[in-house]
Design an enzyme around this catalytic site. Structure first.
Site, short mmCIF file in Angstrom:
data_model
loop_
_atom_site.label_atom_id
_atom_site.label_comp_id
_atom_site.label_asym_id
_atom_site.label_seq_id
_atom_site.Cartn_x
_atom_site.Cartn_y
_atom_site.Cartn_z
N ASP A 157 39.36 40.29 49.16
CA ASP A 157 40.35 40.37 48.09
C ASP A 157 41.60 41.06 48.61
O ASP A 157 41.54 42.04 49.35
CB ASP A 157 39.78 41.14 46.88
CG ASP A 157 40.58 40.91 45.62
OD1 ASP A 157 40.08 40.25 44.70
OD2 ASP A 157 41.75 41.38 45.56
N ASN A 209 35.15 37.61 35.93
CA ASN A 209 36.04 37.87 34.80
C ASN A 209 36.36 36.55 34.12
O ASN A 209 36.86 35.62 34.77
CB ASN A 209 37.33 38.54 35.29
CG ASN A 209 37.08 39.92 35.86
OD1 ASN A 209 36.25 40.67 35.35
ND2 ASN A 209 37.78 40.27 36.93
N SER A 237 42.70 36.59 36.21
CA SER A 237 44.11 36.32 36.57
C SER A 237 44.27 35.02 37.35
O SER A 237 45.39 34.52 37.46
CB SER A 237 44.69 37.49 37.37
OG SER A 237 43.95 37.69 38.56
N VAL A 238 43.20 34.49 37.88
CA VAL A 238 43.28 33.22 38.61
C VAL A 238 42.33 32.22 37.94
O VAL A 238 41.11 32.45 37.89
CB VAL A 238 42.89 33.39 40.10
CG1 VAL A 238 42.93 32.04 40.82
CG2 VAL A 238 43.81 34.39 40.79
N HIS A 269 35.60 32.42 40.30
CA HIS A 269 35.26 33.15 41.53
C HIS A 269 34.37 34.32 41.18
O HIS A 269 34.47 34.88 40.09
CB HIS A 269 36.53 33.62 42.24
CG HIS A 269 37.49 34.31 41.34
ND1 HIS A 269 38.32 33.62 40.47
CD2 HIS A 269 37.73 35.62 41.12
CE1 HIS A 269 39.04 34.48 39.77
NE2 HIS A 269 38.70 35.71 40.15
N HIS A 273 33.43 38.10 42.17
CA HIS A 273 33.78 39.29 42.93
C HIS A 273 32.49 39.91 43.47
O HIS A 273 31.52 40.07 42.72
CB HIS A 273 34.46 40.33 42.03
CG HIS A 273 35.79 39.92 41.48
ND1 HIS A 273 36.98 40.34 42.02
CD2 HIS A 273 36.11 39.14 40.41
CE1 HIS A 273 37.99 39.84 41.31
NE2 HIS A 273 37.49 39.10 40.33
#
Ligand code: 5GP
Length: 117
Positions: free
Chosen positions: A34, A90, A98-99, A103, A105
């Site tokens: 990240d 998220n 935010s993307v 994905h 983390h």
């Protein structure tokens, strides 16, 4: 691999149009460090096929989502996170997404508090 227009930032990284620090790649997914790490080890495990977010996944995504989790566990082992690690997805603005390209983390290397913020 991906559509030429309106690529997500992660598609551009997968296509090597934007640089990133890769730690893993296979036919279905890849993992990068990240850019704004929240722990000593903070990796993203990202499918090459775009699923915008978990809440929009379908039964057709089951194998891919399973692959992401199995791969994250394998990477955690390779990164020597035997003391513990955390996976986070998220979903949506309120959760900090935010993307809009699903994905996972992978966080580790320090004590992780609970509940998360
Ligand atoms: P989200 O907030 O959607 O759950 O997570 C997106 C993550 O992608 C953030 O932790 C952010 O730091 C990371 N990120 C955004 N742009 C880039 C980039 O260009 N390169 C890398 N390596 N990470 C990025």
């Amino acid at each position: 691999m991906s559509t030429p227009i309106n690529k997500t930032i992660f598609q551009k990284i997968a296509d090597r149009e934007i640089p990133a620090n890769f730690v893993y790649e296979d036919d279905l997914c890849f993992s990068i460090r990240d850019i704004n790490p929240q722990a000593p080890t903070h990796l993203l495990v990202i499918p090459k096929r775009v699923v915008p977010r978990l809440g929009e996944s379908t039964p057709e995504d089951e194998a891919l989502l399973g692959h992401l989790l199995v791969t994250a566990g394998k990477i955690a082992q390779e990164q020597k996170l035997s003391a513990g690690f955390r996976l986070v997805i998220n979903n949506g603005k309120q959760a900090g997404e935010s993307v809009p390209h699903l994905h996972v983390h992978l966080l580790g290397g320090r004590d992780l508090t609970w509940p998360p913020g």
